[in-house]
Design a protein around this motif. Structure first.
Motif, PDB file in Angstrom:
ATOM      1  N   ILE A  65       0.826  -1.213   0.000  1.00 59.59           N
ATOM      2  CA  ILE A  65       0.000   0.000   0.000  1.00 59.59           C
ATOM      3  C   ILE A  65       0.861   1.265   0.000  1.00 59.59           C
ATOM      4  CG2 ILE A  65      -0.500   0.666   2.375  1.00 59.59           C
ATOM      5  CD1 ILE A  65      -3.323  -0.262   0.245  1.00 59.59           C
ATOM      6  N   ALA A  66       2.083   1.170   0.520  1.00 60.30           N
ATOM      7  CA  ALA A  66       2.979   2.329   0.546  1.00 60.30           C
ATOM      8  C   ALA A  66       3.359   2.773  -0.863  1.00 60.30           C
ATOM      9  CB  ALA A  66       4.230   2.004   1.348  1.00 60.30           C
ATOM     10  N   ASP A  67       3.226   1.893  -1.836  1.00 59.95           N
ATOM     11  CA  ASP A  67       3.521   2.264  -3.221  1.00 59.95           C
ATOM     12  C   ASP A  67       2.556   3.328  -3.746  1.00 59.95           C
ATOM     13  OD1 ASP A  67       5.570   0.452  -3.198  1.00 59.95           O
ATOM     14  OD2 ASP A  67       4.448  -1.104  -4.275  1.00 59.95           O
ATOM     15  N   LEU A  68       1.407   3.463  -3.114  1.00 62.37           N
ATOM     16  CA  LEU A  68       0.422   4.458  -3.535  1.00 62.37           C
ATOM     17  C   LEU A  68       0.724   5.852  -2.973  1.00 62.37           C
ATOM     18  CD1 LEU A  68      -2.828   2.352  -3.061  1.00 62.37           C
ATOM     19  CD2 LEU A  68      -1.552   2.750  -5.169  1.00 62.37           C
ATOM     20  N   ILE A  69       1.647   5.936  -2.001  1.00 59.02           N
ATOM     21  CA  ILE A  69       1.999   7.215  -1.379  1.00 59.02           C
ATOM     22  C   ILE A  69       3.213   7.779  -2.097  1.00 59.02           C
ATOM     23  CG2 ILE A  69       2.701   8.343   0.770  1.00 59.02           C
ATOM     24  CD1 ILE A  69       1.356   6.010   2.250  1.00 59.02           C
ATOM     25  N   PRO A  70       3.163   9.035  -2.526  1.00 56.93           N
ATOM     26  CA  PRO A  70       4.315   9.622  -3.211  1.00 56.93           C
ATOM     27  C   PRO A  70       5.582   9.522  -2.363  1.00 56.93           C
ATOM     28  CG  PRO A  70       2.432  11.105  -3.315  1.00 56.93           C
ATOM     29  CD  PRO A  70       2.060   9.988  -2.387  1.00 56.93           C
ATOM     30  N   PRO A  71       6.739   9.313  -2.994  1.00 58.95           N
ATOM     31  CA  PRO A  71       7.989   9.114  -2.254  1.00 58.95           C
ATOM     32  C   PRO A  71       8.365  10.272  -1.332  1.00 58.95           C
ATOM     33  CG  PRO A  71       8.343   8.821  -4.616  1.00 58.95           C
ATOM     34  CD  PRO A  71       6.926   9.233  -4.427  1.00 58.95           C
ATOM     35  N   ASP A  72       7.964  11.491  -1.656  1.00 61.38           N
ATOM     36  CA  ASP A  72       8.350  12.646  -0.850  1.00 61.38           C
ATOM     37  C   ASP A  72       7.301  13.001   0.213  1.00 61.38           C
ATOM     38  OD1 ASP A  72       6.467  13.444  -2.702  1.00 61.38           O
ATOM     39  OD2 ASP A  72       7.380  15.402  -3.062  1.00 61.38           O
ATOM     40  N   ASN A  73       6.328  12.120   0.443  1.00 60.61           N
ATOM     41  CA  ASN A  73       5.266  12.381   1.407  1.00 60.61           C
ATOM     42  C   ASN A  73       5.773  12.163   2.828  1.00 60.61           C
ATOM     43  OD1 ASN A  73       2.807  11.750   3.102  1.00 60.61           O
ATOM     44  ND2 ASN A  73       1.846  12.374   1.187  1.00 60.61           N
ATOM     45  N   MET A  74       5.336  13.003   3.756  1.00 56.76           N
ATOM     46  CA  MET A  74       5.752  12.934   5.151  1.00 56.76           C
ATOM     47  C   MET A  74       5.312  11.629   5.820  1.00 56.76           C
ATOM     48  SD  MET A  74       7.380  14.418   7.436  1.00 56.76           S
ATOM     49  CE  MET A  74       7.487  16.000   8.179  1.00 56.76           C
ATOM     50  N   ALA A  75       4.327  10.948   5.263  1.00 55.63           N
ATOM     51  CA  ALA A  75       3.845   9.689   5.845  1.00 55.63           C
ATOM     52  C   ALA A  75       4.963   8.660   5.943  1.00 55.63           C
ATOM     53  CB  ALA A  75       2.698   9.128   5.011  1.00 55.63           C
ATOM     54  N   HIS A  76       5.894   8.668   5.013  1.00 49.89           N
ATOM     55  CA  HIS A  76       7.008   7.724   5.058  1.00 49.89           C
ATOM     56  C   HIS A  76       7.913   7.997   6.269  1.00 49.89           C
ATOM     57  CE1 HIS A  76       6.091   5.914   1.204  1.00 49.89           C
ATOM     58  NE2 HIS A  76       5.951   7.126   0.689  1.00 49.89           N
ATOM     59  N   VAL A  77       8.122   9.255   6.588  1.00 47.90           N
ATOM     60  CA  VAL A  77       8.951   9.628   7.741  1.00 47.90           C
ATOM     61  C   VAL A  77       8.252   9.210   9.031  1.00 47.90           C
ATOM     62  CG1 VAL A  77       9.976  11.558   9.006  1.00 47.90           C
ATOM     63  CG2 VAL A  77      10.004  11.554   6.496  1.00 47.90           C
ATOM     64  N   VAL A  78       6.963   9.485   9.123  1.00 53.79           N
ATOM     65  CA  VAL A  78       6.206   9.124  10.324  1.00 53.79           C
ATOM     66  C   VAL A  78       6.195   7.611  10.501  1.00 53.79           C
ATOM     67  CG1 VAL A  78       3.919   9.154  11.406  1.00 53.79           C
ATOM     68  CG2 VAL A  78       4.786  11.199  10.233  1.00 53.79           C
ATOM     69  N   HIS A  79       5.991   6.891   9.417  1.00 50.04           N
ATOM     70  CA  HIS A  79       5.992   5.420   9.482  1.00 50.04           C
ATOM     71  C   HIS A  79       7.329   4.893   9.992  1.00 50.04           C
ATOM     72  CE1 HIS A  79       5.326   1.259   8.386  1.00 50.04           C
ATOM     73  NE2 HIS A  79       6.487   1.276   7.777  1.00 50.04           N
ATOM     74  N   GLU A  80       8.404   5.433   9.475  1.00 48.67           N
ATOM     75  CA  GLU A  80       9.737   4.988   9.892  1.00 48.67           C
ATOM     76  C   GLU A  80       9.966   5.284  11.377  1.00 48.67           C
ATOM     77  OE1 GLU A  80      13.231   3.110   9.726  1.00 48.67           O
ATOM     78  OE2 GLU A  80      11.819   3.223   8.060  1.00 48.67           O
ATOM     79  N   MET A  81       9.519   6.442  11.852  1.00 47.08           N
ATOM     80  CA  MET A  81       9.695   6.793  13.266  1.00 47.08           C
ATOM     81  C   MET A  81       8.907   5.844  14.162  1.00 47.08           C
ATOM     82  SD  MET A  81       9.523  10.944  12.963  1.00 47.08           S
ATOM     83  CE  MET A  81       9.314  11.172  14.712  1.00 47.08           C
ATOM     84  N   VAL A  82       7.673   5.550  13.801  1.00 40.11           N
ATOM     85  CA  VAL A  82       6.839   4.665  14.611  1.00 40.11           C
ATOM     86  C   VAL A  82       7.408   3.254  14.621  1.00 40.11           C
ATOM     87  CG1 VAL A  82       4.553   3.592  14.759  1.00 40.11           C
ATOM     88  CG2 VAL A  82       4.750   6.038  14.309  1.00 40.11           C
ATOM     89  N   GLU A  83       7.909   2.789  13.495  1.00 41.80           N
ATOM     90  CA  GLU A  83       8.468   1.445  13.417  1.00 41.80           C
ATOM     91  C   GLU A  83       9.712   1.284  14.292  1.00 41.80           C
ATOM     92  OE1 GLU A  83       7.484  -1.483  11.848  1.00 41.80           O
ATOM     93  OE2 GLU A  83       5.629  -0.344  11.757  1.00 41.80           O
ATOM     94  N   ARG A  84      10.386   2.357  14.605  1.00 38.74           N
ATOM     95  CA  ARG A  84      11.598   2.295  15.443  1.00 38.74           C
ATOM     96  C   ARG A  84      11.289   2.251  16.939  1.00 38.74           C
ATOM     97  NH1 ARG A  84      16.511   5.500  12.713  1.00 38.74           N
ATOM     98  NH2 ARG A  84      16.102   4.881  10.565  1.00 38.74           N
ATOM     99  N   ILE A  85      10.052   2.501  17.318  1.00 33.46           N
ATOM    100  CA  ILE A  85       9.677   2.448  18.733  1.00 33.46           C
ATOM    101  C   ILE A  85       9.542   0.977  19.125  1.00 33.46           C
ATOM    102  CG2 ILE A  85       7.926   3.041  20.456  1.00 33.46           C
ATOM    103  CD1 ILE A  85       7.128   5.385  18.624  1.00 33.46           C
ATOM    104  N   PRO A  86      10.248   0.545  20.178  1.00 33.94           N
ATOM    105  CA  PRO A  86      10.141  -0.857  20.605  1.00 33.94           C
ATOM    106  C   PRO A  86       8.722  -1.191  21.065  1.00 33.94           C
ATOM    107  CG  PRO A  86      11.950   0.253  21.735  1.00 33.94           C
ATOM    108  CD  PRO A  86      11.190   1.297  20.989  1.00 33.94           C
TER     109      PRO A  86
END
Length: 57
Positions: A17-38
């Protein structure tokens, strides 16, 4: 991307589903931050349990 009208023949979703989000969208940054939380960080807030299944009689 062109959105065609829904029919019963188009029941497939994109494999990622992430393929539908433009590469420069802030959602990718937020996703990466959340995934790093144990996961242990969230466990004290999960009460667990639940309710019994509903029996329709």
């Amino acid at each position: 991307m062109k959105h065609d009208q829904y029919t019963m023949d188009n029941l497939s979703l994109p494999s990622n589903i992430a393929d539908l989000i433009p590469p420069d969208n802030m959602a990718h940054v937020v996703h990466e931050m959340v995934e790093r939380i144990p996961m242990e960080t969230f466990l004290p807030y999960c009460k667990g349990g639940g309710t019994s299944a509903y029996h329709p009689k």
